[in-house]
Design an enzyme around this catalytic site. Structure first.
Site, PDB file in Angstrom:
ATOM      1  N   GLY A  60      17.105  35.747  -5.694  1.00 61.73           N
ATOM      2  CA  GLY A  60      18.275  35.650  -4.824  1.00 61.73           C
ATOM      3  C   GLY A  60      19.125  36.904  -4.870  1.00 61.73           C
ATOM      4  O   GLY A  60      19.674  37.346  -3.850  1.00 61.73           O
ATOM      5  N   HIS A  75      15.058  32.824   1.220  1.00 59.71           N
ATOM      6  CA  HIS A  75      16.480  33.001   0.916  1.00 59.71           C
ATOM      7  C   HIS A  75      17.285  33.141   2.199  1.00 59.71           C
ATOM      8  O   HIS A  75      16.926  33.904   3.094  1.00 59.71           O
ATOM      9  CB  HIS A  75      16.701  34.238   0.041  1.00 59.71           C
ATOM     10  CG  HIS A  75      16.108  34.121  -1.314  1.00 59.71           C
ATOM     11  ND1 HIS A  75      16.773  33.525  -2.364  1.00 59.71           N
ATOM     12  CD2 HIS A  75      14.890  34.486  -1.790  1.00 59.71           C
ATOM     13  CE1 HIS A  75      15.994  33.539  -3.435  1.00 59.71           C
ATOM     14  NE2 HIS A  75      14.852  34.114  -3.113  1.00 59.71           N
TER      15      HIS A  75
END
Length: 279
Positions: free
Chosen positions: A224, A162
């Protein structure tokens, strides 16, 4: 073969019970079935199998047919599926995905799971774990230039990569598709990356939009949201418990701030419809 369409905060997948039967050509099935015009439609497919190191195994494919290591919204839906379909009567159990085992506690109302709390494991900020090419051993508050514009980026691995980008404007006004695609395919990320665009509302709330590698923009991303909360905490923007507001709903994320400690994610899981398809 029977399937179930489910979503967690709008992050939707097509689920198959593969505890007793196999899905032929999983990669091709993911591409075909994820198509929102010619298939069932979704951000990918998820197969539920018997676990070798856990009670169950989650096998997740993105819409482009690539295998995903972890999906936070998906694993909550797996938990709902196995409980609602009476594959287990436990309200606390384990699910593995590409070797990583997660502990899940479900909340049941009227005999069905409505939400789940997942121990998502410890985040990593090490550049080689993400992986990301940067000047130091961690990519925290790094200035990066993408598409001719400079951003501040913090990279976190939640078992998948991420790049968390903090922006001043509301995410709804941001060009997520254009910029997200550039981040995903940047040479900085040898395995590509998911990219979160974050506006810090206050010390307990974050606004987020996400560009997922292999799927494009989705309404939510559980890993996320975890990565974004960790990045916000590491940079001193928020407290140890935060609500992440996504296009498809809200997720509650908590982390002690100590490297090696787990991140916990709590959020809903919803069944949309069930059906049968020839493959």
């Amino acid at each position: 073969m029977k399937f179930t369409k489910m979503h967690g905060c709008g992050n939707d997948y097509v689920y198959f019970d593969c505890t007793n039967e196999q899905l032929p050509d999983e990669t091709a099935a993911a591409i075909k079935l994820s198509d929102r015009h010619f298939g069932i439609g979704g951000d990918g497919i998820i197969l539920i199998k018997k676990g070798s190191k856990a009670d169950f195994e989650m096998v997740m494919y993105n819409a482009d047919g690539t295998r995903g290591a972890m999906c936070g919204n998906g694993i909550r839906c797996v938990a709902k599926y196995v409980y609602d379909h009476k594959l287990t009567d436990k309200t606390s159990f384990t699910v593995e995905s590409m070797g990583a085992v997660k502990v899940i506690d479900v909340t049941v109302e009227n005999g069905e799971v409505v939400s789940a709390r997942v121990d998502m494991g410890a985040p990593s900020l090490r550049a080689e774990d993400i992986p990301v090419i940067c000047s130091g051993d961690r990519a925290v508050d790094c200035p990066v230039t993408v598409g001719g514009r400079e951003y501040r980026m913090t990279c976190v691995s939640m078992g998948n990569p991420h790049a968390v980008v903090f922006i001043d404007s509301p995410p709804r006004d941001f060009d997520v598709e254009g910029v997200g695609r550039l981040f995903e395919n940047s040479e900085m990320f040898p395995d590509r990356t998911n990219t979160e665009f974050i506006k810090v509302t206050d010390r307990k709330n974050l606004e987020m939009r996400v560009w997922e590698r292999g799927s494009g923009e989705t309404l939510a991303c559980g890993t996320g949201a975890c990565a974004s909360a960790v990045a916000a905490m590491v940079n001193g923007y928020c407290e140890s418990e935060v609500t992440v507001h996504l296009l498809g709903g809200d997720l509650q994320i908590s982390w002690s701030g100590k490297e090696g400690d787990s991140v916990f994610m709590t959020g809903p899981a919803t069944t949309v419809f069930e059906g049968e398809i020839n493959l």
